[in-house]
Design an enzyme around this catalytic site. Structure first.
Site, PDB file in Angstrom:
ATOM      1  N   GLU A  62       0.808  -1.220   0.000  1.00  0.00           N
ATOM      2  CA  GLU A  62       0.000   0.000   0.000  1.00  0.00           C
ATOM      3  C   GLU A  62       0.842   1.272   0.000  1.00  0.00           C
ATOM      4  O   GLU A  62       0.410   2.295  -0.552  1.00  0.00           O
ATOM      5  CB  GLU A  62      -0.954   0.001   1.201  1.00  0.00           C
ATOM      6  N   PHE A 124     -11.474  -6.932  14.175  1.00  0.00           N
ATOM      7  CA  PHE A 124     -10.397  -7.361  13.290  1.00  0.00           C
ATOM      8  C   PHE A 124     -10.095  -6.269  12.273  1.00  0.00           C
ATOM      9  O   PHE A 124     -10.981  -5.754  11.603  1.00  0.00           O
ATOM     10  CB  PHE A 124     -10.791  -8.655  12.580  1.00  0.00           C
ATOM     11  N   GLN A 125      -8.839  -5.903  12.182  1.00  0.00           N
ATOM     12  CA  GLN A 125      -8.331  -4.877  11.269  1.00  0.00           C
ATOM     13  C   GLN A 125      -8.992  -3.514  11.488  1.00  0.00           C
ATOM     14  O   GLN A 125      -9.097  -2.703  10.570  1.00  0.00           O
ATOM     15  CB  GLN A 125      -8.458  -5.320   9.805  1.00  0.00           C
ATOM     16  N   LYS A 174     -17.491  -0.312   6.173  1.00  0.00           N
ATOM     17  CA  LYS A 174     -17.964  -1.321   5.219  1.00  0.00           C
ATOM     18  C   LYS A 174     -19.479  -1.301   5.065  1.00  0.00           C
ATOM     19  O   LYS A 174     -20.002  -1.490   3.965  1.00  0.00           O
ATOM     20  CB  LYS A 174     -17.480  -2.710   5.658  1.00  0.00           C
ATOM     21  N   MET A 479      24.980   7.687   1.977  1.00  0.00           N
ATOM     22  CA  MET A 479      24.950   8.980   2.636  1.00  0.00           C
ATOM     23  C   MET A 479      25.226   8.863   4.125  1.00  0.00           C
ATOM     24  O   MET A 479      25.930   9.702   4.708  1.00  0.00           O
ATOM     25  CB  MET A 479      23.603   9.672   2.394  1.00  0.00           C
TER      26      MET A 479
END
Length: 565
Positions: A62, A124-125, A174, A479
């Site tokens: 993502e 959940f999530q 949802k 760097m």
């Protein structure tokens, strides 16, 4: 136990589901590409996506969706769109949102969320996406009524593009996207109304007087030029006034970098000619820049004897870090066009700046037979011509690109300037190549940065995106190693990447053409192969791990105190 069936969609012609309203809203805003990754909470939107005109690009992480949308926006000037599910999907977007926020990139991020009855139950999530992202977005919406979707999406696109551009977030529970029988409200197009600032005639006159009386003026410009669509106005003012000019990292390309009188990038890794011109100036005309610490070095020594004219589209930036003797906030292009640009006796100053630029110009005759990265990058950009777009990762190679590549427009130089996001280059290359298919898009990365989003090689293969990747491999976090060498008494800590994979073999495992370059004599052929390959290709470049970026302004020092090799 039989799983519950998803609710059936209401097929009456005058009603839509919440998910269908999301797709309608995106199409109505003229969105063509969406970068995303599906999951449970966002699945209703993906279900509606298949019947749409939208081109969805399936990334493999993502974060890459947000970074690709970022580059899409920088190239097109329109908000990029990314899509993710709840929980880890949403949190994986946060770095990309922060990147866009710090670099003022318009973006609309859409995340799934657990159903509203489950919010606050540690489902959940479930994660508080709204709260987590508050510091790195311009505005957020948590949609609770599907009927609000058209208005919220119109408002989101307006917010992302108006004023100082930036990312916004829409969180979709949802049950809201699953809702059926929703009568759509008007989808009347809302456009971002550009704020109109009347030109301040008194301030313009004061600026003209300062310019006319200055003997050592410098034009200092930044990313605000591209944000304000002021490239043409800047170029006209530069040609009219013939004032020597310098750019920030984000300003590169607003003036073609090979124009006479342009002295290069200023700041920590700027050119000596640019830094010394600013140091010696008696007037600094700052346009679309914000006196960032990487540009100014020690602020109290930065153009210490110069008066300041500060021109910016965001009034909050003016006099924030450096007092402006003349402040001009508003439409940058209109302000530049209104200035007379009439200078006094600065012919000698121009000659001095030009002579310094020649005396301190970069040299490309480094000893040895190995590949000299600055020379390679210069040759690639020149061979690619005006269609060249570079997307950079972060590190030594990022500074070499800024110092040595030729840019003819600001959209040609895409880099993570404010946040310094390792892993930006490859997803940004995907977004840029899809935004401008006729361009020659080259991702320049390092062996440390490339591993942050290496999985996006699969995205390249899936869509046959003709991205050219130049991987500068010094088997070091270059760097960090350079700073440990110079400022930490060579106490090298966790910078050795001796266990790197064979990157060419790795690319081929993803189905990407690849080859290795490690001899200077082979550079011309490698450049030709890189640019002529029709599909995606990776050039794995091995360089001397001891090579450093020069010049360098040490931390806490004035820009005039540059270290050289």
């Amino acid at each position: 136990m039989t799983p519950a069936s998803p609710p059936k969609l209401d097929t009456r012609p005058d009603t839509r589901s919440g998910a269908q309203l999301v797709i309608d809203a995106l199409e109505h805003q003229g969105v063509s590409h969406v970068f995303g990754y599906p999951g449970g909470a966002i699945m209703p939107v993906y279900d509606a996506l298949t019947a749409s005109s939208l081109k969805h690009i399936l990334v493999r992480h993502e974060q890459a969706a947000a970074l690709a949308a970022d580059a899409w926006a920088r190239v097109t000037g329109r908000p990029g769109v990314c899509l993710a599910t709840s929980g880890p999907g949403a949190t994986n977007l946060v770095t990309g949102l922060a990147n866009a926020f710090m670099d003022c990139v318009p973006m609309v991020a859409i995340t799934g969320q657990v159903a509203t009855p489950l919010m606050g139950t540690d489902a959940f999530q479930e994660i508080d996406t709204f709260g987590i992202t508050l510091p790195v977005v311009k505005h957020s919406w948590l949609v609770r009524d599907a009927a609000d979707i058209p208005d919220i999406f119109a408002e989101a696109f307006r917010f992302a593009s108006s004023g100082r551009p930036g990312p916004v977030l829409i969180d979709l529970p949802k049950n809201v996207t699953q809702a059926n029988g929703i009568s759509p409200r008007s989808l009347a197009c809302r456009t971002a109304a550009r704020a109109v600032f009347p030109l301040d005639a008194k301030a313009l006159a004061a600026a003209d007087r300062l310019i006319a009386s200055a003997r050592r003026p410098v034009l200092y410009f930044g990313g605000g030029i591209a944000l304000g669509g002021a490239e043409d106005a800047l170029r006209t003012f530069f040609q009219r006034s013939r004032i020597p000019a310098v750019a920030t990292l984000k300003g590169l390309g607003a003036l073609p970098t090979d124009w006479p009188g342009f002295l290069g990038m200023l700041g920590m890794h700027g050119t000596r000619a640019a830094n010394m011109a600013v140091h010696d100036s008696d007037l600094l005309i700052c346009v679309g820049a914000r006196f960032d610490d990487r540009a100014t070095g020690r602020l109290d020594t930065f153009a210490a004897n110069a008066r300041v004219i500060h021109i910016d589209g965001d009034a909050a930036e003016i006099s924030k870090l450096r007092h402006a003797d003349v402040a001009l906030a508003g439409d940058v292009a209109a302000i530049l066009s209104a200035l007379s640009g009439q200078t006094g006796g600065i012919d000698g100053w121009r000659r001095t700046c030009e002579e310094n630029a020649g005396r301190w110009a970069f040299r490309y005759d480094a000893p040895g037979s190995g590949v000299y990265a600055p020379a390679l990058l210069k040759q690639i950009s020149e061979a690619a011509g005006d269609k060249f777009i570079a997307t950079c990762d972060v590190g030594q190679h990022q500074m070499w690109v800024a110092q040595h590549c030729r840019f003819s427009r600001p959209q040609a130089h895409l880099t993570s300037a404010g946040l310094g996001t390792m892993g930006y280059g490859l997803p940004a290359g995907i977004g840029a190549a899809l935004a401008e298919p006729d361009a020659t898009v080259v991702t320049i990365s390092g062996d440390g940065s490339i591993m942050m989003n290496i999985q996006e090689l699969a995205t390249l293969r899936r869509y046959r995106i003709p991205l050219k990747i130049v991987l500068i491999d010094n088997a070091q976090l270059g760097m960090v190693r350079q700073w440990q060498e110079l400022f930490y008494e060579e106490n090298f800590s966790e910078v050795d990447l001796w266990d790197n994979p064979d990157f060419a073999e790795l690319a081929r495992a993803f189905g990407i053409e690849a080859f290795t370059l490690d001899r200077r004599a082979d550079v011309p052929g490698a450049v030709e192969r890189l640019l002529s390959t029709r599909g995606p290709v990776l050039c794995h470049v091995r360089i001397d791990p001891r090579e450093n970026v020069w010049p360098l302004v040490p931390p806490g020092k004035a820009n005039s105190d540059m270290m050289e090799a």
